[in-house]
Structure formats: C-alpha cells, structure tokens
Write a protein that holds these residues in place. Structure first.
Motif, PDB file in Angstrom:
ATOM      1  N   ILE A   1       0.842  -1.204   0.000  1.00  9.76           N
ATOM      2  CA  ILE A   1       0.000   0.000   0.000  1.00  9.76           C
ATOM      3  C   ILE A   1       0.872   1.247   0.000  1.00  9.76           C
ATOM      4  CG2 ILE A   1      -1.618   1.350   1.405  1.00  9.76           C
ATOM      5  CD1 ILE A   1      -2.863  -1.375   2.242  1.00  9.76           C
ATOM      6  N   ASP A   2       1.932   1.243   0.754  1.00  9.83           N
ATOM      7  CA  ASP A   2       2.852   2.377   0.805  1.00  9.83           C
ATOM      8  C   ASP A   2       3.478   2.630  -0.569  1.00  9.83           C
ATOM      9  OD1 ASP A   2       4.306   4.435   2.285  1.00  9.83           O
ATOM     10  OD2 ASP A   2       6.069   3.163   1.959  1.00  9.83           O
ATOM     11  N   LYS A   3       3.889   1.568  -1.247  1.00 10.08           N
ATOM     12  CA  LYS A   3       4.472   1.716  -2.582  1.00 10.08           C
ATOM     13  C   LYS A   3       3.453   2.294  -3.565  1.00 10.08           C
ATOM     14  CE  LYS A   3       7.883  -1.944  -2.144  1.00 10.08           C
ATOM     15  NZ  LYS A   3       8.281  -3.294  -2.552  1.00 10.08           N
ATOM     16  N   LEU A   4       2.219   1.829  -3.482  1.00 15.54           N
ATOM     17  CA  LEU A   4       1.170   2.360  -4.359  1.00 15.54           C
ATOM     18  C   LEU A   4       0.928   3.839  -4.083  1.00 15.54           C
ATOM     19  CD1 LEU A   4      -1.435  -0.536  -4.396  1.00 15.54           C
ATOM     20  CD2 LEU A   4      -0.107   0.315  -6.334  1.00 15.54           C
ATOM     21  N   ASN A   5       0.872   4.209  -2.819  1.00 14.24           N
ATOM     22  CA  ASN A   5       0.652   5.611  -2.451  1.00 14.24           C
ATOM     23  C   ASN A   5       1.789   6.504  -2.941  1.00 14.24           C
ATOM     24  OD1 ASN A   5      -1.861   5.429  -1.230  1.00 14.24           O
ATOM     25  ND2 ASN A   5      -0.986   4.880   0.747  1.00 14.24           N
ATOM     26  N   LYS A   6       3.015   6.013  -2.870  1.00 13.61           N
ATOM     27  CA  LYS A   6       4.161   6.799  -3.335  1.00 13.61           C
ATOM     28  C   LYS A   6       4.150   6.947  -4.850  1.00 13.61           C
ATOM     29  CE  LYS A   6       7.212   5.884   0.534  1.00 13.61           C
ATOM     30  NZ  LYS A   6       8.376   5.173   1.036  1.00 13.61           N
ATOM     31  N   GLY A   7       3.666   5.928  -5.560  1.00 12.78           N
ATOM     32  CA  GLY A   7       3.647   5.977  -7.018  1.00 12.78           C
ATOM     33  C   GLY A   7       2.413   6.629  -7.608  1.00 12.78           C
ATOM     34  N   LEU A   8       1.397   6.855  -6.791  1.00 16.47           N
ATOM     35  CA  LEU A   8       0.126   7.379  -7.288  1.00 16.47           C
ATOM     36  C   LEU A   8       0.250   8.711  -8.036  1.00 16.47           C
ATOM     37  CD1 LEU A   8      -2.886   6.840  -7.502  1.00 16.47           C
ATOM     38  CD2 LEU A   8      -3.173   7.980  -5.305  1.00 16.47           C
ATOM     39  N   PRO A   9       0.978   9.697  -7.522  1.00 18.87           N
ATOM     40  CA  PRO A   9       1.077  10.960  -8.272  1.00 18.87           C
ATOM     41  C   PRO A   9       1.639  10.766  -9.689  1.00 18.87           C
ATOM     42  CG  PRO A   9       1.837  11.280  -6.032  1.00 18.87           C
ATOM     43  CD  PRO A   9       1.640   9.798  -6.218  1.00 18.87           C
ATOM     44  N   ALA A  10       2.645   9.940  -9.826  1.00 15.62           N
ATOM     45  CA  ALA A  10       3.218   9.683 -11.149  1.00 15.62           C
ATOM     46  C   ALA A  10       2.226   8.955 -12.042  1.00 15.62           C
ATOM     47  CB  ALA A  10       4.504   8.868 -11.026  1.00 15.62           C
ATOM     48  N   MET A  11       1.459   8.021 -11.477  1.00 14.69           N
ATOM     49  CA  MET A  11       0.453   7.303 -12.258  1.00 14.69           C
ATOM     50  C   MET A  11      -0.630   8.261 -12.755  1.00 14.69           C
ATOM     51  SD  MET A  11      -0.126   3.679 -10.330  1.00 14.69           S
ATOM     52  CE  MET A  11       0.522   3.864  -8.687  1.00 14.69           C
ATOM     53  N   LEU A  12      -1.058   9.171 -11.906  1.00 13.69           N
ATOM     54  CA  LEU A  12      -2.081  10.139 -12.295  1.00 13.69           C
ATOM     55  C   LEU A  12      -1.562  11.081 -13.374  1.00 13.69           C
ATOM     56  CD1 LEU A  12      -3.595  10.954  -8.796  1.00 13.69           C
ATOM     57  CD2 LEU A  12      -4.582   9.516 -10.595  1.00 13.69           C
ATOM     58  N   GLU A  13      -0.321  11.510 -13.243  1.00 10.91           N
ATOM     59  CA  GLU A  13       0.281  12.367 -14.264  1.00 10.91           C
ATOM     60  C   GLU A  13       0.383  11.619 -15.593  1.00 10.91           C
ATOM     61  OE1 GLU A  13       4.337  14.963 -15.073  1.00 10.91           O
ATOM     62  OE2 GLU A  13       4.000  14.094 -13.094  1.00 10.91           O
ATOM     63  N   HIS A  14       0.737  10.366 -15.528  1.00 11.95           N
ATOM     64  CA  HIS A  14       0.829   9.526 -16.728  1.00 11.95           C
ATOM     65  C   HIS A  14      -0.524   9.457 -17.438  1.00 11.95           C
ATOM     66  CE1 HIS A  14       2.346   6.332 -19.290  1.00 11.95           C
ATOM     67  NE2 HIS A  14       1.291   5.605 -18.970  1.00 11.95           N
ATOM     68  N   GLN A  15      -1.598   9.362 -16.686  1.00 12.19           N
ATOM     69  CA  GLN A  15      -2.931   9.313 -17.279  1.00 12.19           C
ATOM     70  C   GLN A  15      -3.259  10.598 -18.032  1.00 12.19           C
ATOM     71  OE1 GLN A  15      -4.938   6.582 -17.500  1.00 12.19           O
ATOM     72  NE2 GLN A  15      -3.109   5.633 -16.657  1.00 12.19           N
ATOM     73  N   GLN A  16      -2.760  11.728 -17.541  1.00  4.06           N
ATOM     74  CA  GLN A  16      -2.960  12.998 -18.248  1.00  4.06           C
ATOM     75  C   GLN A  16      -2.284  12.968 -19.624  1.00  4.06           C
ATOM     76  OE1 GLN A  16      -4.815  15.731 -17.378  1.00  4.06           O
ATOM     77  NE2 GLN A  16      -5.557  14.453 -15.710  1.00  4.06           N
ATOM     78  N   TYR A  17      -1.081  12.398 -19.689  1.00  2.00           N
ATOM     79  CA  TYR A  17      -0.377  12.280 -20.968  1.00  2.00           C
ATOM     80  C   TYR A  17      -1.115  11.344 -21.923  1.00  2.00           C
ATOM     81  CZ  TYR A  17       3.577  14.714 -18.872  1.00  2.00           C
ATOM     82  OH  TYR A  17       4.375  15.646 -18.262  1.00  2.00           O
ATOM     83  N   ILE A  18      -1.607  10.249 -21.392  1.00  3.94           N
ATOM     84  CA  ILE A  18      -2.357   9.306 -22.226  1.00  3.94           C
ATOM     85  C   ILE A  18      -3.604   9.973 -22.787  1.00  3.94           C
ATOM     86  CG2 ILE A  18      -3.719   7.178 -22.188  1.00  3.94           C
ATOM     87  CD1 ILE A  18      -1.636   6.066 -20.217  1.00  3.94           C
TER      88      ILE A  18
END
Length: 64
Positions: free
Chosen positions: A17-34
């Motif tokens: 869960i901690d790893k997911l929370n740390k990666g979430l901002p980058a994942m959300l930014e990636h979705q903007q590019y997609i």
C-alpha cells in the motif's frame, strides 16, 4: 515450505500500500499524458478526413 504468520502478511500488505501511495502521483500524471495522446489521435483522424463517428470508433478500437 515456510508459512507466514499474520504479522508478516500485514507488513507485506502495508508495504505494498505504501508503494502504491508513493507511485500514485506519477500514475495520475501519466494518465494525463495518455488522455492528451488519445485526443491528439482523434483530432488527427478528423483532420485526415474521417467523420467524428469514424474517428471515435477507430480510437476506441486502439484502446481495447
């Protein structure tokens, strides 16, 4: 074969869960590019002469 007690599973779960929370901002930014790429592809199809409906169908098929 080793077995894990509940505390080991809890630690692994909390760690995941901690790893997911740390990666979430980058994942959300990636979705903007997609989203921008999908929109650009749609607009390029329109510019190439496809109808709105044809372009939408083609874009939908690309992302199945």
């Amino acid at each position: 074969m080793s077995t894990k007690d509940g505390s080991e599973y809890t630690y692994e779960l909390l760690s995941a869960i901690d790893k997911l929370n740390k990666g979430l901002p980058a994942m959300l930014e990636h979705q903007q590019y997609i989203a921008k790429l999908i929109k650009a592809r749609y607009e390029a199809l329109i510019s190439a002469g496809f109808t709105d409906r044809q372009a939408l169908i083609l874009v939908k098929e690309m992302y199945k």
